[in-house]
Scaffold this motif. Structure first.
Motif, PDB file in Angstrom:
ATOM      1  N   PRO A 196       0.842  -1.213   0.000  1.00  0.00           N
ATOM      2  CA  PRO A 196       0.000   0.000   0.000  1.00  0.00           C
ATOM      3  C   PRO A 196       0.871   1.255   0.000  1.00  0.00           C
ATOM      4  CG  PRO A 196      -0.749  -1.575   1.646  1.00  0.00           C
ATOM      5  CD  PRO A 196       0.569  -2.076   1.167  1.00  0.00           C
ATOM      6  N   TYR A 197       0.420   2.242  -0.753  1.00  0.00           N
ATOM      7  CA  TYR A 197       1.114   3.530  -0.834  1.00  0.00           C
ATOM      8  C   TYR A 197       0.069   4.616  -0.616  1.00  0.00           C
ATOM      9  CZ  TYR A 197       4.143   7.182  -2.833  1.00  0.00           C
ATOM     10  OH  TYR A 197       4.895   8.323  -3.035  1.00  0.00           O
ATOM     11  N   PRO A 198      -0.267   4.897   0.651  1.00  0.00           N
ATOM     12  CA  PRO A 198      -1.398   5.790   0.940  1.00  0.00           C
ATOM     13  C   PRO A 198      -1.056   7.244   0.658  1.00  0.00           C
ATOM     14  CG  PRO A 198      -0.293   5.162   2.963  1.00  0.00           C
ATOM     15  CD  PRO A 198       0.352   4.367   1.862  1.00  0.00           C
ATOM     16  N   PRO A 199      -2.073   8.085   0.490  1.00  0.00           N
ATOM     17  CA  PRO A 199      -1.835   9.527   0.320  1.00  0.00           C
ATOM     18  C   PRO A 199      -1.079  10.108   1.514  1.00  0.00           C
ATOM     19  CG  PRO A 199      -4.089   8.973  -0.265  1.00  0.00           C
ATOM     20  CD  PRO A 199      -3.513   7.741   0.358  1.00  0.00           C
ATOM     21  N   GLY A 200      -0.192  11.038   1.241  1.00  0.00           N
ATOM     22  CA  GLY A 200       0.617  11.657   2.280  1.00  0.00           C
ATOM     23  C   GLY A 200       1.895  10.921   2.597  1.00  0.00           C
ATOM     24  N   ALA A 201       2.085   9.718   2.034  1.00  0.00           N
ATOM     25  CA  ALA A 201       3.283   8.927   2.309  1.00  0.00           C
ATOM     26  C   ALA A 201       4.390   9.287   1.313  1.00  0.00           C
ATOM     27  CB  ALA A 201       2.973   7.438   2.240  1.00  0.00           C
TER      28      ALA A 201
END
Length: 405
Positions: free
Chosen positions: A320-325
């Protein structure tokens, strides 16, 4: 120095301050020279006139049999490597006039020892002008070499754009040696029909052979990233490109050369990152809340260029590559940096719990921290690439500050 936890305070238009503050190389937080360096420069500027003045005081306070000619000779020699030719010439003239004036004051101007001393100071002043000219030409050649190296770096290893495919991107190449611009480390980022694809790698060896291999890997990556439907296919294209290069070259590197590399693919919509790791240091995923995750491969793989030793299919790992990362990719010049006691730098330990306004600020803080950790004595080049996925509604800038217990 351990990791410094921090919290984010949103403030559009405010300059970012990361962790304990960012310092430019050789300067304070505002890029000004450090006081110690400025004091050294002032001392060097004042040294030639001080030597001449010291010679005058010495001559006036000692019997006529003592001479200050060595001090007058030293003044233009001190000026030669640090000042312009005009300043060196004026220093030499001042030294000669000081000596002649003292001989006139002592009524010894026509004596043979006095004439010899004056001739000696004039000869040394002339030699100082020659030394100044040699140093000036060497400086011009060095400046020309820097320009050529910078042009070569831009041609072989261009800096990625700040925004690619909706992602924020920052890259940095830190050479271990002063005035060295490029070696065997590499990075490239490209927007493709399959999402943003990137590669970070480290070619075995140094010098022109390594630079040539860098050009081959980046060229093959840019072509394969557009054409191959899978990230595994891109890795195989790089493998074949290096194999062709190995058969063309007759040097030892043709049999022992290899490139560690990590490839990543960030699709536009599904919020994941796919990674193929070929013997390279694992990327780090820095979450928006300060959490940190190591993207280790599920199966180890050999570096590129070593396919003849073992063959198995590449397999991309998805995370997973979530927003803000922010994704951080780096070469072993970072993870193998050592402090005075020989302890390796651990980026995961030192970045855990920290929040950064964006990828550029992350790299600024990281490079500054490595300099402090090693005392400025890194022995290997270091390539860094940071890629951030902006969160919805996230402002352009955030200011961070340490948490006070």
């Amino acid at each position: 120095m351990g990791a410094v936890p921090s919290v984010a305070v949103y403030g559009p238009g405010r300059r970012a301050q990361v962790g304990q503050g960012q310092r430019g190389a050789g300067g304070d937080v505002n890029g000004r020279p450090r006081p110690r360096a400025e004091q050294a420069r002032r001392f060097i500027r004042a040294l030639p006139p001080l030597v001449i003045l010291g010679g005058v005081v010495f001559d006036l306070s000692t019997p006529p049999s003592y001479t200050a000619a060595p001090m007058f000779s030293a003044a233009p020699l001190i000026a030669a490597p640090f000042f312009s030719m005009l300043t060196t010439l004026l220093t030499g003239i001042a030294a000669i006039l000081a000596g002649v004036g003292l001989h006139l004051y002592n009524h010894t101007a026509t004596e043979v020892p006095s004439l010899t001393e004056t001739f000696t100071v004039a000869t040394v002043a002339a030699l100082a002008l020659l030394i100044n000219r040699v140093v000036l030409r060497s400086g011009e050649r060095l400046a020309s070499a820097r320009v050529i190296a910078a042009a070569a770096q831009k041609a072989v290893l261009p800096t990625p754009a700040e925004r690619i495919g909706g992602l924020q991107v920052a890259a940095r190449y830190e050479a271990a040696q002063a005035d060295a611009f490029i070696g065997g480390d590499l990075f490239a980022v490209q927007d493709t029909p399959y999402g943003v694809r990137l590669v970070v790698g480290d070619v075995r060896g140094k010098g022109l052979d390594a630079v040539e291999a860098v050009a081959i890997v980046i060229g093959a990556f840019r072509e394969a990233a557009e054409q191959e439907a899978t990230l595994e296919g891109v890795a195989q294209r790089l493998e074949r490109a290096l194999a062709r290069e190995g058969t063309r070259r007759s040097s030892l590197d043709a049999f022992e050369g290899f490139t560690t590399a990590v490839l990543a693919e960030i699709p536009r919509v599904d919020g994941h990152v796919r990674v193929v790791n070929r013997g390279h240091p694992e990327p780090l995923l820095l979450h928006a809340d300060g959490g940190l995750e190591l993207l280790a491969p599920s199966e180890p793989a050999l570096p590129l260029g070593m396919g003849e030793l073992a063959a198995w299919p590449d397999r991309a790992d998805e995370s997973p590559y979530p927003p803000g990362a922010t994704l951080l990719f780096y070469t072993d010049g970072l993870s193998e940096a050592r402090d005075a006691e020989g302890t390796f730098y651990d980026p995961a330990e030192r970045l855990a719990g920290r929040i950064f306004p964006g990828p550029e600020e992350l790299l600024d803080a990281l490079v500054d921290d490595v300099r402090r950790y090693t005392g400025g004595g890194s022995t290997d080049d270091m390539a860094l690439l940071a890629v951030s996925r902006p969160a919805t509604g996230q402002p352009e800038r955030r200011r961070t500050m340490p948490v006070v217990p």
